[in-house]
Design an enzyme around this catalytic site. Sequence first.
Site, short mmCIF file in Angstrom:
data_model
loop_
_atom_site.label_atom_id
_atom_site.label_comp_id
_atom_site.label_asym_id
_atom_site.label_seq_id
_atom_site.Cartn_x
_atom_site.Cartn_y
_atom_site.Cartn_z
N ARG A 181 -11.49 0.49 5.96
CA ARG A 181 -12.54 0.05 6.01
C ARG A 181 -13.16 -1.45 7.38
NH1 ARG A 181 -14.50 -3.29 1.48
NH2 ARG A 181 -12.34 -3.32 0.98
N ASN A 241 -15.94 1.03 -0.11
CA ASN A 241 -14.92 1.40 -1.08
C ASN A 241 -16.32 2.24 -2.02
OD1 ASN A 241 -12.77 1.49 0.25
ND2 ASN A 241 -12.21 -0.81 -0.73
#
Length: 86
Positions: A15, A33
């Site tokens: 990320r 997530n």
Amino acid sequence: MTAFVHGHVQGVGFRWFTRTKAMEFGLVGSATNLVDGRVEVVVEGPRPACADLLAWLRGGQTPGRVEQVVEQFAPARGTFRRFDVG
């Protein structure tokens, strides 16, 4: 654009690297997530920049191991001011 990234993409810095790359392309949005192991990447910006990020997501230079990316394009809503990691 929303992209659902499948593979080993959680717990590997995916990320944060996506955030950095998206910002390089001038995009705003988020990377989050999901409970099923995917990462959801939502970005707003010019279509060519979104396509550049999509190519990067599929290009093999990401952390972890990307097995599949499923994207959806839609008009920007103006929801984001920066790129967040959730």
